[in-house]
Design a protein around this motif. Structure first.
Motif, short mmCIF file in Angstrom:
data_model
loop_
_atom_site.label_atom_id
_atom_site.label_comp_id
_atom_site.label_asym_id
_atom_site.label_seq_id
_atom_site.Cartn_x
_atom_site.Cartn_y
_atom_site.Cartn_z
N THR A 198 0.84 -1.19 0.00
CA THR A 198 0.00 0.00 0.00
C THR A 198 0.87 1.25 0.00
O THR A 198 2.09 1.18 0.12
CB THR A 198 -0.91 0.02 1.25
OG1 THR A 198 -0.09 0.10 2.40
CG2 THR A 198 -1.75 -1.24 1.32
N CYS A 229 -9.97 -1.86 1.25
CA CYS A 229 -10.08 -3.30 1.51
C CYS A 229 -11.39 -3.62 2.23
O CYS A 229 -11.97 -4.70 2.05
CB CYS A 229 -8.91 -3.78 2.35
SG CYS A 229 -7.31 -3.74 1.52
N ARG A 235 -3.31 -4.03 7.38
CA ARG A 235 -3.59 -3.75 5.97
C ARG A 235 -4.86 -2.90 5.80
O ARG A 235 -4.88 -1.93 5.04
CB ARG A 235 -3.75 -5.07 5.19
CG ARG A 235 -3.94 -4.90 3.69
CD ARG A 235 -2.70 -4.33 3.01
NE ARG A 235 -1.53 -5.17 3.22
CZ ARG A 235 -1.24 -6.25 2.50
NH1 ARG A 235 -2.02 -6.60 1.49
NH2 ARG A 235 -0.16 -6.95 2.76
N PHE A 266 -4.25 -8.61 0.22
CA PHE A 266 -5.30 -8.63 1.23
C PHE A 266 -6.11 -9.91 1.14
O PHE A 266 -6.42 -10.54 2.16
CB PHE A 266 -6.22 -7.41 1.05
CG PHE A 266 -7.47 -7.48 1.88
CD1 PHE A 266 -7.43 -7.21 3.24
CD2 PHE A 266 -8.69 -7.83 1.31
CE1 PHE A 266 -8.58 -7.28 4.01
CE2 PHE A 266 -9.84 -7.90 2.08
CZ PHE A 266 -9.78 -7.62 3.43
#
Length: 368
Positions: free
Chosen positions: A22, A137, A130, A91
């Motif tokens: 990311t 996500c 994450r 993810f």
């Protein structure tokens, strides 16, 4: 100097940002490492990082430095025993790993084993990190689970949503991790239910409903002796099906007798259930689910927690591409603070402007 993650100690200071897939760092430069940070780095399968030679307390950190020029050469890697660093998992892969672990652990609980909180924590930590750094996500959660694997998917997702709600409400990082664990562990008591009840695809009889309503008690019994969970978090697991108006279970508690942490898990549980396909009903859009919670569940949840969920899900940035409930693609151009789930959008490619606060039959189906 660059050292192996397995050689790190609490108090070490990061010398450069540690990046994942990311745009935001997993751990930022100048961060003083705690045990939690080290666990996160290990969970992301990061082998080496740069740290200062002095620890935060001024003492010298002694560790064998990794020669970066040698560690990048395959032949030298073989001689020194250092393998090339792997790219962090996606993810979806992290999520799948956590679901598979939960499913295996659940089978163990059914067989009478104790809950391995350490293993479960290691599986959800990288997911929490994450989602915290890449909130898009979160919108993919309701697209991932399948009806036949509902419980494992639901538990992992409730853990993630609970941690994000806690963060939105201003909780510390440590407490956000605790809330992730609480959401993940809330349904462990389902392992005490008859398999025929868990596999049932139709509505439950009155007797079966009475049996299912025992699962928060069993969940609490599974984790009540753990030193790794705070007492307030254990209570939240026990209370996650209680409602402010007294309509919940297992005790029918009301108002102030239900803790904020319990409300966080409760709302995460209901929201995810609404946005997930079940064997006996279809799933709702996250944005439609928000409205349903506000309208149909009014008075059951703390409005502070509900507003936190609205901000978490509905507050889309300008330029975000979405698909409307009629299949039209659009782009968010303005969001009013009092109507977070109903922004003004511009259709693609035509460019028509639609105010979803006025077009009530339309709603956002998904983020593209």
């Amino acid at each position: 100097m660059k050292v192996r993650v397995k050689d790190l100690e609490e108090g070490c200071v990061i010398a450069e940002n540690i990046m994942g897939l990311t745009s935001k760092p997993i751990v930022r430069k100048n961060t003083m490492l705690t045990t939690l940070h080290i666990e996160v780095l290990q969970a992301f399968q990061i082998k080496h990082i740069a740290v200062s030679t002095k620890k935060a307390d001024g003492s010298i950190f002694f560790a064998e430095a990794v020669d970066e020029t040698l560690s990048n050469q395959k032949s030298e890697d073989t001689e020194t025993g250092f393998a090339p660093e792997k790219a962090p998992k996606s993810f979806e892969n992290l999520y799948t790993d956590a679901v598979v672990l939960y499913k295996n652990e659940f089978s163990n609980w059914q067989a009478g084993s104790k809950v391995d909180i350490v293993a479960l924590k290691k599986s959800i930590l990288p997911l929490v990190e994450r989602v915290s750094s890449d909130q898009l996500c979160l919108y993919r959660l309701h697209q991932l689970p399948e009806a036949e694997d509902y419980l494992s998917n639901h538990s992992v997702s409730v853990g993630l949503i609970s941690s994000l709600l806690a963060k939105k409400l201003g909780c510390s990082q440590g407490l956000c991790i605790q809330m992730a664990m609480a959401g993940l562990l809330a349904d462990t008591g389902m392992a005490k239910m008859p398999k025929s009840l868990l596999d049932k695809s139709s509505g439950l009889s009155q007797e079966e409903q009475v049996e299912i309503r025992k699962h928060p008690v069993y969940s609490y019994q599974f984790i009540m002796d753990s030193a790794l969970l705070k007492q307030d978090v254990k209570r939240a697991i026990y209370q996650h099906h209680e409602r402010l108006d007294g309509s919940g279970y297992p005790k029918g508690e009301k108002g102030n007798h239900i803790t904020l942490y319990s409300q966080i898990i409760a709302l995460a549980d209901v929201y995810h259930a609404m946005t997930t396909k079940r064997l006996y009903r279809s799933k709702q859009s996250p944005f439609k689910a928000l409205e349903t919670i506000l309208e149909d569940e009014f008075g059951k949840f703390d409005i502070v927690v509900v507003k936190a969920l609205q901000k978490l899900i509905g507050n889309l940035a300008t330029g975000t591409r979405v698909e409307l409930s009629n299949g039209t693609l659009a782009e968010v151009i303005y969001t009013q603070s009092e109507y977070l789930s109903r922004p003004i959008v511009k259709t693609i490619p035509v460019g028509d402007i639609i105010d979803l606060t006025r077009q009530r039959k339309l709603y956002i189906d998904r983020v593209v």
